[in-house]
Design a protein around this motif. Structure first.
Motif, PDB file in Angstrom:
ATOM      1  N   PHE A   1     -30.651  10.936  42.675  1.00  0.00           N
ATOM      2  CA  PHE A   1     -29.733  10.122  43.470  1.00  0.00           C
ATOM      3  C   PHE A   1     -30.501   9.021  44.179  1.00  0.00           C
ATOM      4  CE2 PHE A   1     -27.540   9.098  47.400  1.00  0.00           C
ATOM      5  CZ  PHE A   1     -26.278   8.769  46.905  1.00  0.00           C
ATOM      6  N   SER A   2     -29.898   7.825  44.189  1.00  0.00           N
ATOM      7  CA  SER A   2     -30.518   6.695  44.886  1.00  0.00           C
ATOM      8  C   SER A   2     -29.415   5.849  45.502  1.00  0.00           C
ATOM      9  CB  SER A   2     -31.344   5.855  43.904  1.00  0.00           C
ATOM     10  OG  SER A   2     -31.804   4.668  44.534  1.00  0.00           O
ATOM     11  N   PHE A   3     -29.650   5.445  46.758  1.00  0.00           N
ATOM     12  CA  PHE A   3     -28.692   4.564  47.417  1.00  0.00           C
ATOM     13  C   PHE A   3     -28.824   3.127  46.909  1.00  0.00           C
ATOM     14  CE2 PHE A   3     -28.843   7.993  50.577  1.00  0.00           C
ATOM     15  CZ  PHE A   3     -27.485   8.182  50.784  1.00  0.00           C
ATOM     16  N   LEU A   4     -29.960   2.855  46.249  1.00  0.00           N
ATOM     17  CA  LEU A   4     -30.216   1.477  45.823  1.00  0.00           C
ATOM     18  C   LEU A   4     -29.769   1.219  44.379  1.00  0.00           C
ATOM     19  CD1 LEU A   4     -33.804   1.036  47.363  1.00  0.00           C
ATOM     20  CD2 LEU A   4     -31.601   0.310  48.316  1.00  0.00           C
ATOM     21  N   GLU A   5     -29.809   2.246  43.547  1.00  0.00           N
ATOM     22  CA  GLU A   5     -29.482   2.050  42.128  1.00  0.00           C
ATOM     23  C   GLU A   5     -28.181   2.751  41.766  1.00  0.00           C
ATOM     24  OE1 GLU A   5     -32.646   3.283  39.623  1.00  0.00           O
ATOM     25  OE2 GLU A   5     -34.120   1.891  40.489  1.00  0.00           O
ATOM     26  N   LYS A   6     -27.388   2.086  40.959  1.00  0.00           N
ATOM     27  CA  LYS A   6     -26.161   2.691  40.462  1.00  0.00           C
ATOM     28  C   LYS A   6     -26.476   3.593  39.274  1.00  0.00           C
ATOM     29  CE  LYS A   6     -23.107  -1.173  41.655  1.00  0.00           C
ATOM     30  NZ  LYS A   6     -22.152  -2.185  41.110  1.00  0.00           N
ATOM     31  N   PRO A   7     -25.674   4.621  39.036  1.00  0.00           N
ATOM     32  CA  PRO A   7     -25.841   5.425  37.810  1.00  0.00           C
ATOM     33  C   PRO A   7     -25.643   4.531  36.581  1.00  0.00           C
ATOM     34  CG  PRO A   7     -24.459   6.575  39.384  1.00  0.00           C
ATOM     35  CD  PRO A   7     -24.643   5.172  39.921  1.00  0.00           C
TER      36      PRO A   7
ATOM     37  N   ALA B   1     -22.516   7.907  25.361  1.00  0.00           N
ATOM     38  CA  ALA B   1     -21.827   8.488  26.527  1.00  0.00           C
ATOM     39  C   ALA B   1     -22.837   9.317  27.327  1.00  0.00           C
ATOM     40  CB  ALA B   1     -20.660   9.358  26.070  1.00  0.00           C
ATOM     41  N   PHE B   2     -22.440   9.653  28.537  1.00  0.00           N
ATOM     42  CA  PHE B   2     -23.261  10.507  29.392  1.00  0.00           C
ATOM     43  C   PHE B   2     -22.463  11.735  29.787  1.00  0.00           C
ATOM     44  CE2 PHE B   2     -24.864   6.169  30.299  1.00  0.00           C
ATOM     45  CZ  PHE B   2     -26.163   6.329  29.846  1.00  0.00           C
ATOM     46  N   VAL B   3     -23.129  12.852  29.767  1.00  0.00           N
ATOM     47  CA  VAL B   3     -22.513  14.106  30.222  1.00  0.00           C
ATOM     48  C   VAL B   3     -23.362  14.645  31.376  1.00  0.00           C
ATOM     49  CG1 VAL B   3     -21.869  16.470  29.613  1.00  0.00           C
ATOM     50  CG2 VAL B   3     -21.560  14.628  27.960  1.00  0.00           C
ATOM     51  N   TYR B   4     -22.696  14.796  32.517  1.00  0.00           N
ATOM     52  CA  TYR B   4     -23.371  15.297  33.717  1.00  0.00           C
ATOM     53  C   TYR B   4     -23.061  16.774  33.893  1.00  0.00           C
ATOM     54  CZ  TYR B   4     -24.201  10.405  34.928  1.00  0.00           C
ATOM     55  OH  TYR B   4     -24.615   9.080  34.910  1.00  0.00           O
ATOM     56  N   VAL B   5     -24.077  17.525  34.299  1.00  0.00           N
ATOM     57  CA  VAL B   5     -23.942  18.970  34.461  1.00  0.00           C
ATOM     58  C   VAL B   5     -24.519  19.376  35.820  1.00  0.00           C
ATOM     59  CG1 VAL B   5     -24.421  21.236  33.454  1.00  0.00           C
ATOM     60  CG2 VAL B   5     -24.282  19.228  31.975  1.00  0.00           C
ATOM     61  N   ASN B   6     -23.786  20.256  36.547  1.00  0.00           N
ATOM     62  CA  ASN B   6     -24.312  20.767  37.809  1.00  0.00           C
ATOM     63  C   ASN B   6     -24.719  22.233  37.663  1.00  0.00           C
ATOM     64  OD1 ASN B   6     -21.968  22.257  37.864  1.00  0.00           O
ATOM     65  ND2 ASN B   6     -20.912  20.868  39.296  1.00  0.00           N
ATOM     66  N   HIS B   7     -25.116  22.835  38.742  1.00  0.00           N
ATOM     67  CA  HIS B   7     -25.599  24.216  38.683  1.00  0.00           C
ATOM     68  C   HIS B   7     -24.484  25.205  38.378  1.00  0.00           C
ATOM     69  CE1 HIS B   7     -29.674  23.345  39.724  1.00  0.00           C
ATOM     70  NE2 HIS B   7     -29.359  22.776  40.910  1.00  0.00           N
ATOM     71  N   HIS B   8     -23.264  24.832  38.553  1.00  0.00           N
ATOM     72  CA  HIS B   8     -22.129  25.713  38.261  1.00  0.00           C
ATOM     73  C   HIS B   8     -21.643  25.555  36.812  1.00  0.00           C
ATOM     74  CE1 HIS B   8     -21.936  26.606  42.507  1.00  0.00           C
ATOM     75  NE2 HIS B   8     -21.884  25.291  42.786  1.00  0.00           N
ATOM     76  N   ASN B   9     -22.448  24.868  36.010  1.00  0.00           N
ATOM     77  CA  ASN B   9     -22.095  24.606  34.599  1.00  0.00           C
ATOM     78  C   ASN B   9     -20.753  23.890  34.473  1.00  0.00           C
ATOM     79  OD1 ASN B   9     -24.422  25.662  33.360  1.00  0.00           O
ATOM     80  ND2 ASN B   9     -23.612  27.745  33.507  1.00  0.00           N
TER      81      ASN B   9
ATOM     82  N   ASN C   1     -17.081   5.098  26.977  1.00  0.00           N
ATOM     83  CA  ASN C   1     -16.289   3.863  26.792  1.00  0.00           C
ATOM     84  C   ASN C   1     -16.558   2.822  27.871  1.00  0.00           C
ATOM     85  OD1 ASN C   1     -15.083   5.076  24.550  1.00  0.00           O
ATOM     86  ND2 ASN C   1     -13.418   5.926  25.787  1.00  0.00           N
ATOM     87  N   GLY C   2     -17.816   2.686  28.260  1.00  0.00           N
ATOM     88  CA  GLY C   2     -18.210   1.647  29.216  1.00  0.00           C
ATOM     89  C   GLY C   2     -18.065   2.037  30.676  1.00  0.00           C
ATOM     90  N   GLU C   3     -17.608   3.236  30.983  1.00  0.00           N
ATOM     91  CA  GLU C   3     -17.454   3.671  32.370  1.00  0.00           C
ATOM     92  C   GLU C   3     -18.798   4.143  32.938  1.00  0.00           C
ATOM     93  OE1 GLU C   3     -14.536   6.700  32.183  1.00  0.00           O
ATOM     94  OE2 GLU C   3     -12.855   5.327  31.833  1.00  0.00           O
ATOM     95  N   ARG C   4     -18.852   4.323  34.293  1.00  0.00           N
ATOM     96  CA  ARG C   4     -20.015   4.865  34.953  1.00  0.00           C
ATOM     97  C   ARG C   4     -19.566   5.643  36.191  1.00  0.00           C
ATOM     98  NH1 ARG C   4     -24.174   0.859  36.651  1.00  0.00           N
ATOM     99  NH2 ARG C   4     -23.207  -0.769  35.385  1.00  0.00           N
ATOM    100  N   LEU C   5     -20.405   6.573  36.616  1.00  0.00           N
ATOM    101  CA  LEU C   5     -20.139   7.287  37.863  1.00  0.00           C
ATOM    102  C   LEU C   5     -20.503   6.413  39.053  1.00  0.00           C
ATOM    103  CD1 LEU C   5     -21.401  10.969  37.369  1.00  0.00           C
ATOM    104  CD2 LEU C   5     -19.050  10.147  37.461  1.00  0.00           C
ATOM    105  N   SER C   6     -19.732   6.581  40.115  1.00  0.00           N
ATOM    106  CA  SER C   6     -20.118   5.905  41.363  1.00  0.00           C
ATOM    107  C   SER C   6     -21.163   6.762  42.085  1.00  0.00           C
ATOM    108  CB  SER C   6     -18.892   5.695  42.248  1.00  0.00           C
ATOM    109  OG  SER C   6     -18.366   6.951  42.654  1.00  0.00           O
ATOM    110  N   ARG C   7     -21.822   6.196  43.063  1.00  0.00           N
ATOM    111  CA  ARG C   7     -22.820   6.952  43.820  1.00  0.00           C
ATOM    112  C   ARG C   7     -22.169   8.140  44.522  1.00  0.00           C
ATOM    113  NH1 ARG C   7     -24.121   1.604  45.307  1.00  0.00           N
ATOM    114  NH2 ARG C   7     -26.043   0.833  44.354  1.00  0.00           N
TER     115      ARG C   7
END
Length: 306
Positions: free
Chosen positions: A12-18, A26-34, A41-47
Motif C-alpha cells: 500500500f502506498s499513499f503516493l502511488e495508485k494500484p 487482469a488482476f486478481v487480489y487475494v486477502n488472508h481470508h481467501n 477491462n481497464g479498471e483499477r482498485l482505488s487506494r
C-alpha cells in the motif's frame, strides 16, 4: 502457456495508485481470508478499496486467447488405416478469480496429459470412411464433455474448436494409386469403345468395297485398322452369302480380259497380303488366257472357302 503470469505482494502506498488492468491482462487480489477480487477491462482498485480489502497478494492474469494444437496420425477402426488429425482449440480466461482459486494457471498441461489419450481411444470406434462423423464427435466433445465443465469451473472457456480429419499420408497415397488404376481402366474402356466403333465403320466400308469388286479400296481400308480386318474375317467365315459374293468377284477379276495379267497378279498379291483368309492362290494364276479356258475348275477352287 501460462495464464498466471506473475504473483506479487501488495504494497500500500499513499503516493502511488494500484495498477490499471487492460483488455489483455487482469488482476486478481487475494486477502488472508481467501477472498478474491478481479479487476479487468481497464479498471483499477482505488487506494481505499485496496486498504479496506486488506489484500496481501495480486495475480497478473493473461486474458488473451490461446490456441492449443494437436496434430497426429492415430489408428482408426479399420485395420491398418490411420486418421490424420489436425485439431485447434481456442481457449481464454473469462473469470480470472476462478483461475486463481483453482490454481489452474498452467492449463496446457491438462491438455498435453489427456488429449492424446482421449483422441486415440475415440478414433478406434470409427472406420476410416467415417472421418466426418469422427470430426463432429470431437467438436461435440469440447462443447458438452466433463472437460468443458472442468474448464468453466476454472474460469476458462472454449471459444472455438477447429478439427480437420483425413486419411493418413500412407493411406492417401494408397487410395491415389487405386484411383489412378480406376481412371486408366475407364480411359481404356472408352478408347476400346471408340476403336470398336471405328472398326465397325471401316469394316462396313471394306465389305461394301469387296462386294463391289473394289479390292484396292478394300485393301487400303484394311491397312488402316486391324480390328476392322478381323471383323471382316469373322464375317467371311460365318456369312455364306458374303463368301459367295467375294468368290464371285475374285473369279471375275481373274477372268477380266480388260486387265492385263501383271496388274491382276499385283491386285491379287496385295489382296492376299492384306486378307490372307480370302481364297486367292497366286501360284495358280498363270495368265488370263490360260485361266479363261478351264473356268469351271478355277471356280471350283475359289468356292472351296464355302
Amino acid at each position: 502457456m501460462h495464464f498466471i503470469e506473475d504473483v506479487k505482494d501488495v504494497k500500500f502506498s499513499f503516493l502511488e495508485k494500484p495498477p490499471a488492468s487492460s483488455m489483455t491482462h487482469a488482476f486478481v487480489y487475494v486477502n488472508h481470508h481467501n477472498e478474491y477480487y478481479a479487476v479487468k477491462n481497464g479498471e483499477r482498485l482505488s487506494r481505499s478499496e485496496l486498504r479496506i480489502g486488506k489484500y496481501k497478494k495480486v495475480y497478473t492474469i493473461n486474458m488473451q486467447q490461446h490456441t492449443i494444437t494437436y496434430k497426429e496420425e492415430v489408428p482408426s477402426a479399420t485395420r491398418g488405416r490411420r486418421f490424420s488429425i489436425n485439431l485447434s482449440i481456442d481457449i481464454a480466461v473469462e473469470h480470472p478469480e476462478r483461475l486463481v482459486q483453482q490454481n489452474a494457471g498452467e492449463i496446457n498441461t491438462i491438455f498435453k496429459n489427456n488429449l492424446p489419450f482421449w483422441v486415440e481411444s475415440e478414433a478406434r470406434f470409427y472406420p476410416i470412411e467415417e472421418e466426418m462423423s469422427f470430426a463432429r464427435h470431437i467438436e461435440e466433445f469440447f462443447q458438452t464433455s466433463k472437460l468443458s465443465k472442468v474448464l468453466r469451473e476454472a474460469g476458462i472457456v472454449i471459444r472455438n474448436v477447429r478439427v480437420l480429419i483425413r486419411q493418413g499420408i500412407r493411406d492417401q497415397r494408397h487410395d491415389e494409386v487405386i484411383a489412378d488404376l480406376d481412371r486408366n481402366a475407364e480411359l481404356s474402356a472408352y478408347q476400346e469403345a471408340l476403336d470398336l466403333e471405328e472398326a465397325r465403320r471401316i469394316s462396313a466400308a471394306i465389305k461394301e468395297a469387296l462386294q463391289a469388286g473394289d479390292f484396292i479400296t478394300a485393301g487400303k481400308l484394311g491397312e488402316k485398322n486391324e480390328m476392322a480386318k478381323r471383323l471382316v474375317e469373322s464375317e467371311f467365315s460365318q456369312n455364306q452369302a458374303f463368301k459367295f459374293e467375294v468368290n464371285k468377284q475374285l473369279f471375275n477379276l481373274i477372268n477380266d480380259h480388260s486387265i492385263n495379267q501383271f496388274e491382276a497378279e499385283q491386285r491379287l498379291a496385295r489382296l492376299k497380303k492384306l486378307f490372307p483368309f480370302l481364297p486367292v492362290n497366286e501360284g495358280n494364276n498363270n495368265g488370263k488366257k490360260q485361266i479363261s479356258g478351264p473356268r469351271r475348275e478355277r471356280l471350283s477352287y475359289l468356292n472351296k472357302g464355302d
